[in-house]
Write an enzyme that holds these catalytic residues in place. Structure first.
Site, PDB file in Angstrom:
ATOM      1  N   GLU A   1      33.153 -30.744  28.617  1.00 31.93           N
ATOM      2  CA  GLU A   1      32.005 -31.639  28.535  1.00 31.93           C
ATOM      3  C   GLU A   1      31.931 -32.259  27.146  1.00 31.93           C
ATOM      4  OE1 GLU A   1      27.127 -31.169  28.365  1.00 31.93           O
ATOM      5  OE2 GLU A   1      28.329 -29.605  29.303  1.00 31.93           O
TER       6      GLU A   1
ATOM      7  N   GLY B   1      39.841 -21.021  11.223  1.00 37.16           N
ATOM      8  CA  GLY B   1      41.134 -21.255  10.579  1.00 37.16           C
ATOM      9  C   GLY B   1      42.120 -20.120  10.763  1.00 37.16           C
TER      10      GLY B   1
ATOM     11  N   MET C   1      31.693 -24.206  22.690  1.00 34.88           N
ATOM     12  CA  MET C   1      32.712 -23.340  22.095  1.00 34.88           C
ATOM     13  C   MET C   1      32.452 -23.267  20.608  1.00 34.88           C
ATOM     14  SD  MET C   1      36.851 -23.659  22.170  1.00 34.88           S
ATOM     15  CE  MET C   1      37.869 -22.421  21.368  1.00 34.88           C
ATOM     16  N   LEU C   2      32.366 -22.055  20.104  1.00 33.73           N
ATOM     17  CA  LEU C   2      32.101 -21.876  18.677  1.00 33.73           C
ATOM     18  C   LEU C   2      32.811 -20.637  18.158  1.00 33.73           C
ATOM     19  CD1 LEU C   2      30.537 -22.660  16.071  1.00 33.73           C
ATOM     20  CD2 LEU C   2      28.687 -21.164  16.866  1.00 33.73           C
ATOM     21  N   ILE C   3      33.611 -20.823  17.126  1.00 34.10           N
ATOM     22  CA  ILE C   3      34.136 -19.711  16.332  1.00 34.10           C
ATOM     23  C   ILE C   3      33.299 -19.683  15.060  1.00 34.10           C
ATOM     24  CG2 ILE C   3      36.126 -18.734  15.127  1.00 34.10           C
ATOM     25  CD1 ILE C   3      36.432 -18.812  18.206  1.00 34.10           C
TER      26      ILE C   3
ATOM     27  N   GLY D   1      43.096 -19.060  14.009  1.00 31.50           N
ATOM     28  CA  GLY D   1      43.745 -19.175  15.317  1.00 31.50           C
ATOM     29  C   GLY D   1      42.950 -18.612  16.482  1.00 31.50           C
ATOM     30  N   HIS D   2      41.696 -18.213  16.251  1.00 31.29           N
ATOM     31  CA  HIS D   2      40.909 -17.605  17.330  1.00 31.29           C
ATOM     32  C   HIS D   2      40.529 -18.615  18.413  1.00 31.29           C
ATOM     33  CE1 HIS D   2      40.735 -14.017  14.921  1.00 31.29           C
ATOM     34  NE2 HIS D   2      40.173 -14.672  13.920  1.00 31.29           N
ATOM     35  N   GLY D   3      40.292 -19.862  18.023  1.00 26.82           N
ATOM     36  CA  GLY D   3      39.952 -20.885  19.008  1.00 26.82           C
ATOM     37  C   GLY D   3      41.075 -21.079  20.014  1.00 26.82           C
ATOM     38  N   ALA D   4      42.310 -21.118  19.523  1.00 29.23           N
ATOM     39  CA  ALA D   4      43.468 -21.288  20.411  1.00 29.23           C
ATOM     40  C   ALA D   4      43.630 -20.075  21.324  1.00 29.23           C
ATOM     41  CB  ALA D   4      44.734 -21.512  19.584  1.00 29.23           C
TER      42      ALA D   4
END
Length: 402
Positions: free
Chosen positions: A259, A232, A224-226, A234-237
């Site tokens: 993993e 910062g 997972m990579l933003i 909120g895209h990961g959430a």
């Protein structure tokens, strides 16, 4: 001589210059440049390239389809005068991780940039959301897609996208894209250019679908990579919640795991899972105060595909929110509840010690006892508890702002 040679060592984290280019003027704008966090997987543990002064390794990507410009610049390079010392072959090292077909000069790159209007996201649209941009004074729209290798052009796009992993994930490796059990989830920003709507790559996630006997699957988040310009916000959430919701709808999915998750990923997952669980009846304040229950395990697993271990963390975070830590009795009850879970490894040591008493000679037993300092265990337990509460409070603060 050694001092002279030291002048030709360059920190590769500083030498590598990355850009996501939308407009030709971005090429000369230092504000659009960002650097890697890591380069050890390409340049070794010291993250140093030898043989150059003023080294710049330019890796510029067109913001949407990630077509690449790769160029090396430097002010001077070691030569045969330096006692047969050779400069590192920087170009070959980079070529090992970026796919062929990149541009080597700016003119070719700019001509590709003009065709970017034709780029469209791959796969199936799952979710659209917006984030307010203070600088632009407007809401910016983002979209999340699910793709696979059958999408035309996606295989080549993914080859370019995965190169970012080497610079931003400490133990990154490329996956076997010929394995059909991989799913790919992509985040794009919609933006306007000369009256047309274009798409910029924001980040992505890969998920592997493990088989669980007899007829289930267990999706496991692998990467997972933003990308740094979007971190910062909120895209990961948004991405993780969208992926969870996608799998929640499948009756064949048992639960969703990850993993070797990083500390940051665990914090992100805590936030997303608590957000999903907080409205379930089994997590009502009254039931939280009665303790962790099988009802919570079953409901979280059946409705949200969350496993028992993660459900326990959700319970602890939501119980903290429901607990008045200023009330001595409530605070004590919460502390004991968490410490009963944390004490598991220490109790295991005690059981091992009991076995040792029966099996070891006195001098061997003394040696083992010296390694099991009960006072130290109590201190470690308290330290672990305080750290957990601190982490949980941050999740609750973010939840309150969501």
């Amino acid at each position: 001589m050694e001092k002279k040679l030291a002048e030709y060592k360059c920190n590769t984290n500083e030498a590598i210059q990355l850009k996501l280019v939308r407009f030709p003027e971005d090429l000369e704008d230092d504000n659009t440049t960002f650097n890697p966090e890591y380069s050890h997987q390409v340049f070794g543990d010291d993250e140093v390239a030898f043989g150059y002064k003023g080294l710049k390794i330019l890796l510029y990507y067109i913001a949407g389809n990630l077509s690449t410009l790769f160029r090396i610049e430097y002010t001077s390079k070691v030569n045969e005068k330096f006692d047969c010392v050779e400069a590192d072959d920087v170009e070959s090292k980079i070529r090992e991780i970026i796919p062929p077909g990149f541009c080597a000069n700016t003119d070719d790159f700019v001509s590709l940039l003009e065709k970017e209007v034709n780029f469209k996201p791959f796969g199936m649209l799952l979710h659209t959301y917006s984030v307010h941009n203070e600088e632009a004074g407007e809401d910016i729209t983002y979209q999340i897609y699910k793709a696979d290798m059958t999408c035309p052009g996606f295989r080549e796009y993914h080859e370019r996208l995965q190169t970012f992993l080497m610079w931003f994930i400490e133990t990154a490796s490329f996956i076997d894209v010929d394995d059909e059990r991989w799913n790919y989830f992509l985040v794009f920003e919609k933006y306007n250019k000369d009256g047309a709507t274009l798409f910029a790559t924001v980040g992505y996630m890969t998920v592997y679908n493990y088989y669980v006997y007899p007829d289930k699957t267990r999706p496991r988040v692998s990467q997972m990579l933003i990308l740094p310009p979007f971190q910062g916000e909120g895209h990961g959430a948004q991405l993780l919640e969208t992926v969870h919701r996608y799998y929640m709808s499948s009756p064949t999915v048992l639960d969703i795991t990850a993993e070797d998750p990083s500390e940051n990923y665990v914090k992100l997952r805590d936030f997303v899972l608590v957000k999903l669980c907080q409205d379930l009846l089994c997590f009502s304040p009254g039931k939280l105060m009665q303790g962790f229950s099988q009802e919570m395990v079953m409901e979280a697993q059946q409705k949200l595909k969350i496993n028992k271990q993660h459900t326990r963390r959700v319970y602890e975070i939501l119980r903290l929110r429901a607990t008045d830590m200023g009330d001595a009795e409530q605070s004590r009850s919460y502390r004991l509840d968490i410490k009963r879970r944390l004490i598991g490894p220490y109790k295991k040591k005690q059981r091992e010690l009991a076995k040792m008493r029966r099996c070891l000679r006195p001098e061997e037993l003394t040696n083992q006892l010296n390694q099991i300092d009960l006072n130290m265990q109590h201190e470690q337990l308290e330290e672990s508890f305080q750290q957990l509460v601190s982490d949980y409070r941050r999740v609750l603060e973010r939840l309150a702002q969501a």
